[in-house]
Design a protein around this motif. Sequence first.
Motif, PDB file in Angstrom:
ATOM      1  N   ASP A   1     -14.019   8.066 -10.095  1.00 60.10           N
ATOM      2  CA  ASP A   1     -13.725   8.737  -8.832  1.00 60.10           C
ATOM      3  C   ASP A   1     -12.793   7.914  -7.950  1.00 60.10           C
ATOM      4  OD1 ASP A   1     -17.038  10.214  -8.416  1.00 60.10           O
ATOM      5  OD2 ASP A   1     -15.284  10.902  -9.528  1.00 60.10           O
ATOM      6  N   SER A   2     -12.890   6.614  -8.067  1.00 63.48           N
ATOM      7  CA  SER A   2     -12.094   5.720  -7.216  1.00 63.48           C
ATOM      8  C   SER A   2     -10.592   5.823  -7.482  1.00 63.48           C
ATOM      9  CB  SER A   2     -12.551   4.273  -7.399  1.00 63.48           C
ATOM     10  OG  SER A   2     -12.456   3.887  -8.760  1.00 63.48           O
ATOM     11  N   VAL A   3     -10.214   6.329  -8.661  1.00 60.21           N
ATOM     12  CA  VAL A   3      -8.787   6.400  -9.000  1.00 60.21           C
ATOM     13  C   VAL A   3      -8.322   7.813  -9.346  1.00 60.21           C
ATOM     14  CG1 VAL A   3      -8.897   4.033  -9.872  1.00 60.21           C
ATOM     15  CG2 VAL A   3      -9.054   5.960 -11.478  1.00 60.21           C
TER      16      VAL A   3
ATOM     17  N   ALA B   1       0.843  -1.193   0.000  1.00 60.59           N
ATOM     18  CA  ALA B   1       0.000   0.000   0.000  1.00 60.59           C
ATOM     19  C   ALA B   1       0.876   1.241   0.000  1.00 60.59           C
ATOM     20  CB  ALA B   1      -0.923  -0.003   1.211  1.00 60.59           C
ATOM     21  N   GLY B   2       0.482   2.210  -0.814  1.00 62.31           N
ATOM     22  CA  GLY B   2       1.256   3.428  -0.969  1.00 62.31           C
ATOM     23  C   GLY B   2       2.255   3.373  -2.111  1.00 62.31           C
ATOM     24  N   GLY B   3       2.465   2.183  -2.648  1.00 64.54           N
ATOM     25  CA  GLY B   3       3.422   2.015  -3.733  1.00 64.54           C
ATOM     26  C   GLY B   3       2.840   2.352  -5.089  1.00 64.54           C
TER      27      GLY B   3
ATOM     28  N   THR C   1      -2.036  -6.776  -7.119  1.00 70.81           N
ATOM     29  CA  THR C   1      -2.349  -7.090  -5.726  1.00 70.81           C
ATOM     30  C   THR C   1      -1.637  -6.081  -4.839  1.00 70.81           C
ATOM     31  OG1 THR C   1      -2.555  -9.443  -6.228  1.00 70.81           O
ATOM     32  CG2 THR C   1      -2.267  -8.829  -3.922  1.00 70.81           C
ATOM     33  N   VAL C   2      -2.410  -5.404  -4.002  1.00 68.52           N
ATOM     34  CA  VAL C   2      -1.863  -4.398  -3.107  1.00 68.52           C
ATOM     35  C   VAL C   2      -2.021  -4.907  -1.677  1.00 68.52           C
ATOM     36  CG1 VAL C   2      -1.904  -1.995  -2.394  1.00 68.52           C
ATOM     37  CG2 VAL C   2      -2.551  -2.609  -4.739  1.00 68.52           C
TER      38      VAL C   2
ATOM     39  N   GLN D   1      -0.330   4.629 -15.185  1.00 65.50           N
ATOM     40  CA  GLN D   1       0.537   4.859 -14.043  1.00 65.50           C
ATOM     41  C   GLN D   1      -0.329   4.893 -12.797  1.00 65.50           C
ATOM     42  OE1 GLN D   1       3.984   5.170 -13.850  1.00 65.50           O
ATOM     43  NE2 GLN D   1       3.613   5.148 -11.638  1.00 65.50           N
ATOM     44  N   MET D   2      -0.033   4.021 -11.865  1.00 65.81           N
ATOM     45  CA  MET D   2      -0.846   3.903 -10.655  1.00 65.81           C
ATOM     46  C   MET D   2       0.015   4.249  -9.451  1.00 65.81           C
ATOM     47  SD  MET D   2      -2.985   0.427 -11.530  1.00 65.81           S
ATOM     48  CE  MET D   2      -1.577  -0.637 -11.287  1.00 65.81           C
ATOM     49  N   ASN D   3      -0.345   5.314  -8.782  1.00 69.57           N
ATOM     50  CA  ASN D   3       0.378   5.763  -7.590  1.00 69.57           C
ATOM     51  C   ASN D   3      -0.522   5.678  -6.366  1.00 69.57           C
ATOM     52  OD1 ASN D   3       2.580   6.445  -9.264  1.00 69.57           O
ATOM     53  ND2 ASN D   3       1.785   8.517  -9.581  1.00 69.57           N
ATOM     54  N   SER D   4       0.105   5.749  -5.205  1.00 73.75           N
ATOM     55  CA  SER D   4      -0.642   5.717  -3.936  1.00 73.75           C
ATOM     56  C   SER D   4      -1.637   4.570  -3.911  1.00 73.75           C
ATOM     57  CB  SER D   4      -1.374   7.055  -3.728  1.00 73.75           C
ATOM     58  OG  SER D   4      -0.455   8.122  -3.736  1.00 73.75           O
TER      59      SER D   4
END
Length: 127
Positions: free
Chosen positions: A62-64, A14-16, A124-125, A82-85
């Motif tokens: 809204d979720s992303v 999480a946070g990655g 998977t987070v 690109q997926m952050n946080s």
Amino acid sequence: QVQVVESGGGVVQAGGSLRLSCTSSGFTFERYSMGWFRQAPGKEREGISCIGWRDASTYYADSVKGRFTISRDNARNTLYLQMNSLKPEDTAMYYCAAATFDFCSSSGQRGVDFGYWGQGTQVTVSS
């Protein structure tokens, strides 16, 4: 033969961050709007982002929103996310899809509007 292939998924804390890629062939990529969808076990498929081919208009669920960024490289026939946080609730199978409409709607896109789909890449987070 149309091919849509996602890559870049994996396990992250999480946070990655992760960057997904979607490489396409067999159709004129630059004339297709592209979308990212995801589906978690027991949940409905969710359209999370879209980029239009005509003006590169973008849509985010809204979720992303504010955490994910969609982009495309027409020279490489490749779509990116690109997926952050990242959060544990982002855990899902992520799918890339192509559609012939010109612009992405500000209210989101339906899966049925997309004609070509990839097989998905798992994200998977962990908390």
